[in-house]
Design an enzyme around this catalytic site. Structure first.
Site, short mmCIF file in Angstrom:
data_model
loop_
_atom_site.label_atom_id
_atom_site.label_comp_id
_atom_site.label_asym_id
_atom_site.label_seq_id
_atom_site.Cartn_x
_atom_site.Cartn_y
_atom_site.Cartn_z
N ARG A 1 0.86 -1.19 0.00
CA ARG A 1 0.00 0.00 0.00
C ARG A 1 0.90 1.24 0.00
NH1 ARG A 1 -2.73 3.11 4.78
NH2 ARG A 1 -3.83 4.62 3.52
N HIS B 1 -2.93 10.92 0.54
CA HIS B 1 -2.40 10.73 1.90
C HIS B 1 -1.75 12.05 2.33
CE1 HIS B 1 -1.01 7.43 4.89
NE2 HIS B 1 -0.71 8.59 5.43
N GLU C 1 -7.52 8.57 6.25
CA GLU C 1 -7.82 9.18 7.55
C GLU C 1 -8.33 10.61 7.47
OE1 GLU C 1 -4.35 8.88 10.02
OE2 GLU C 1 -4.57 6.73 10.28
N ASN D 1 -7.42 1.97 9.85
CA ASN D 1 -6.13 2.21 10.48
C ASN D 1 -6.35 2.23 11.98
OD1 ASN D 1 -5.17 2.57 7.91
ND2 ASN D 1 -4.61 4.72 8.17
N TYR E 1 -4.38 1.78 15.86
CA TYR E 1 -3.12 1.67 16.60
C TYR E 1 -3.29 1.46 18.09
CZ TYR E 1 -0.66 3.46 12.47
OH TYR E 1 -0.15 3.62 11.21
N GLU F 1 -3.58 -0.02 8.20
CA GLU F 1 -2.41 0.38 8.98
C GLU F 1 -2.55 -0.16 10.40
OE1 GLU F 1 -1.35 4.56 9.19
OE2 GLU F 1 -1.79 4.84 7.06
N TRP G 1 1.86 -0.87 9.29
CA TRP G 1 2.56 0.41 9.18
C TRP G 1 3.81 0.31 10.02
CZ3 TRP G 1 1.87 4.58 6.10
CH2 TRP G 1 2.73 5.66 6.34
N GLU H 1 7.83 11.17 10.05
CA GLU H 1 6.59 11.00 10.80
C GLU H 1 5.92 12.37 11.03
OE1 GLU H 1 4.66 8.49 11.51
OE2 GLU H 1 3.39 9.57 12.91
C1 GBH Z 1 -1.33 7.29 10.62
O1 GBH Z 1 -1.97 8.23 11.41
C2 GBH Z 1 -0.95 7.89 9.31
O2 GBH Z 1 -1.81 7.45 8.28
C3 GBH Z 1 0.48 7.64 8.92
O3 GBH Z 1 0.84 8.49 7.89
C4 GBH Z 1 1.35 7.81 10.15
O4 GBH Z 1 2.71 7.80 9.84
C5 GBH Z 1 1.02 6.71 11.09
O5 GBH Z 1 -0.35 6.68 11.37
C6 GBH Z 1 1.77 6.75 12.41
O6 GBH Z 1 1.45 7.87 13.16
O7 GBH Z 1 -6.39 10.85 17.91
O8 GBH Z 1 -5.88 10.61 20.24
O9 GBH Z 1 -4.79 9.23 18.61
C7 GBH Z 1 -2.07 7.79 12.75
C8 GBH Z 1 -3.22 8.25 13.47
C9 GBH Z 1 -4.32 9.88 14.59
C10 GBH Z 1 -2.16 9.27 15.37
C11 GBH Z 1 -4.29 11.08 15.47
C12 GBH Z 1 -2.15 10.46 16.27
C13 GBH Z 1 -3.51 11.93 17.49
C14 GBH Z 1 -4.07 11.70 18.81
N1 GBH Z 1 -3.00 9.46 14.22
N2 GBH Z 1 -3.49 10.80 16.63
S1 GBH Z 1 -5.35 10.56 18.90
#
Ligand code: GBH
Length: 513
Positions: free
Chosen positions: A112, A157, A202, A343, A345, A411, A456, A463
């Protein structure tokens, strides 16, 4: 009392059938929820890694590429960690061969990546096409196909061509038609070879960070309305591009088009009705902001519409800060995706918090507060704590809310901070094993229609506002060295092993190999 008895019996049962350690994280040992699950994914499961153009390509002003909002933003002092930029980053513009070789080493069947709009259209509009940029993506796609790796292409993106920002970016209605023209060109040009498309990556993140709080490019701080306005145009652009593909290209190209949404899992902080309602509001309002229109009703979630309208009225506005779709637009939106890209995390605890400050933003609008648990491990990102069971709950929420839609994890991964080169990343190995194990449970036990898992990320990269201080790579990149050498971490080998086995073999199956 009774549940304790049942869980004890279950724990003894699990320990009885296998001598292996069955739990990956010491703080997550619920014998029903957290026990390791052996098994395989379906034989056609998609395995991949993801990247994004601005984060890896470099060559920011080479061969006719125009500037993007991220070039402008990163070149503005004070916007990124140590004023770092993506000018060179991994230099992937000049490293197709090496990147594809590393993908082969992982054994992925999908890659991707995103297209840099301003590398293809330096002005953002199709009146000027940059042939060198078009050729770069053809070369990349051809190299992938020759290696038996399917491209999964993200159209947007975050690196909007700067000339389009000069007319207001995603807050300008014109962007609807301009994006569709860009998508049309890409489908036409690359669609003979690309059959999996993602329109937007996103939208919650780039609209809130970019148009509301100014933490990301283009750095707008239109608090309370910027993200809603930009998101509204993005949704319409997505739906029109989807229908364009469906009518004009699908009959010839036979591909699929989806959208990728970011979601944390929101776990109620307590059993109280108020906290449970707040957690429901958080996921419905935030993920549903983009998911409800596309996957459910054609319109925004009622709970968000009502809260934002009430709060707008409370400060004397005569209409809501949340825009409205026409009936025709709702029809366009409803069902405008062939798959759900997720996505994911991390997870947060959610508690009810009525916002009385009247400083509007999505969290305040939805009356909740998010916190983390001190017992959860830390990573290189403050917002990212490994809570693997949250992904399974998130997938189940998607299934229960949107039905049997095919889902790709587009991701998932974890970071460490910059420092001496670290290849022995056992914490990341555990993260991947645990999260992939949870999606296996979602797929096998819960019946989620899961089609693939994309990690990811391939290699450490730029970043965003964190510059090079947060490393998410399966491959380490030495940014000090002009060659930008890539070296596989332990997690690259662990991921390759999971892919090779298409899941997790029981200890005794392994010894038979
Ligand atoms: C992704 O965003 C991106 O698509 C990618 O480009 C990036 O490198 C990767 O993740 C790693 O960061 O909303 O409370 O979590 C990640 C999602 C969403 C992470 C907003 C940071 C801020 C606080 N992001 N978040 S929270």
């Amino acid at each position: 009392m009774q549940t304790t008895l049942i869980t004890t019996v279950l724990a003894i049962f699990y320990l009885g059938v296998s001598a292996e350690p069955e739990f990956l994280y010491k703080q997550f040992r619920d014998p029903e929820r957290d026990v390791f699950h052996y098994g395989k994914f379906p034989s056609d499961f998609a395995w991949g890694v993801a990247t994004a153009s601005y984060q890896i390509e470099g060559a920011w002003n080479e061969d006719g590429k125009g500037p993007s909002v991220w070039d402008t933003f990163a070149h503005t002092p004070g916007k990124t960690h140590l004023n770092q930029t993506g000018d060179v980053t991994c230099n992937s513009y000049h490293k197709i061969e090496e990147d594809v070789k590393n993908l082969q080493e992982l054994g992925v069947n999908h890659y991707r990546f995103s297209l840099s709009w301003s590398r293809i259209m330096p002005k953002g509009t199709p009146d000027v096409i940059n042939p060198a940029g078009v050729k770069y993506y053809h070369d990349l796609i051809d190299a992938l196909l020759a290696a038996n790796i399917q491209p999964m292409v993200t159209l947007f993106h975050w690196d909007l061509p700067q000339p389009l920002m000069d007319i207001g970016g995603w807050e300008n209605e014109l962007m609807h038609a301009i994006f569709v023209a860009y998508a049309d060109f890409c489908f036409q040009e690359f669609g003979g070879k690309v059959t999996k498309w993602i329109t937007f990556n996103e939208p919650t993140v780039f609209t809130v960070f970019g148009y509301e709080i100014g933490y990301h490019a283009p750095g707008m701080t239109h608090l309370g309305w910027g993200a809603y306005r930009a998101g509204h145009v993005v949704l319409k652009a997505h739906a029109t591009a989807y229908h364009l593909y469906d009518k004009k290209y699908r009959p010839l190209q036979h591909g699929i088009v989806g959208i990728t949404l970011h979601s944390r899992w929101y776990e109620p902080k307590s059993d109280s009705e108020a906290d449970r309602e707040a957690a429901k509001r958080a996921i419905t309002g935030e993920l549903g902001w983009f998911a409800h229109p596309v996957f459910l009703t054609g319109d925004y979630p009622e709970v968000a519409k009502k809260l934002i309208a009430d709060k707008s009225r409370a400060v004397g506005l005569t209409s809501s800060r949340f825009p409205e779709f026409t009936e025709e637009e709702k029809l366009m939106l409803k069902g405008s995706a062939d798959f759900f890209g997720l996505n994911h995390y991390s997870t947060s605890y959610i508690e009810h918090k009525a916002d009385t400050s009247l400083i509007p933003n999505i969290m305040a609008d939805l009356d909740y507060k998010a916190t983390e648990d001190d017992s959860w491990d830390r990573t290189g990102s403050w917002w990212l704590r490994p809570v693997p069971w949250g992904l399974r709950k998130n997938l189940n929420w998607i299934k229960d809310t949107y039905g049997d839609i095919p889902v790709y994890i587009t991701e998932n991964g974890m970071s460490e901070n910059d420092g001496p080169m670290r290849l022995d990343d056992m914490d990341r190995v555990t993260y991947y094993r645990a999260y992939i194990n949870e999606i296996l449970k979602a797929q096998q036990i819960d019946g989620v229609n899961l089609k693939g898992y994309i990690a990811w990320t391939l290699m450490d990269n730029f970043e965003w506002a964190e510059g090079y201080n947060e490393r998410f790579g399966l491959f380490h990149v030495d940014f000090e060295d002009p060659q930008k050498p890539r070296r596989p971490r332990a997690s690259a080998k662990a991921f390759a092993e999971i892919i090779k086995n298409n899941g997790f073999l029981k200890p005794n199956e392994k010894s038979e190999l």
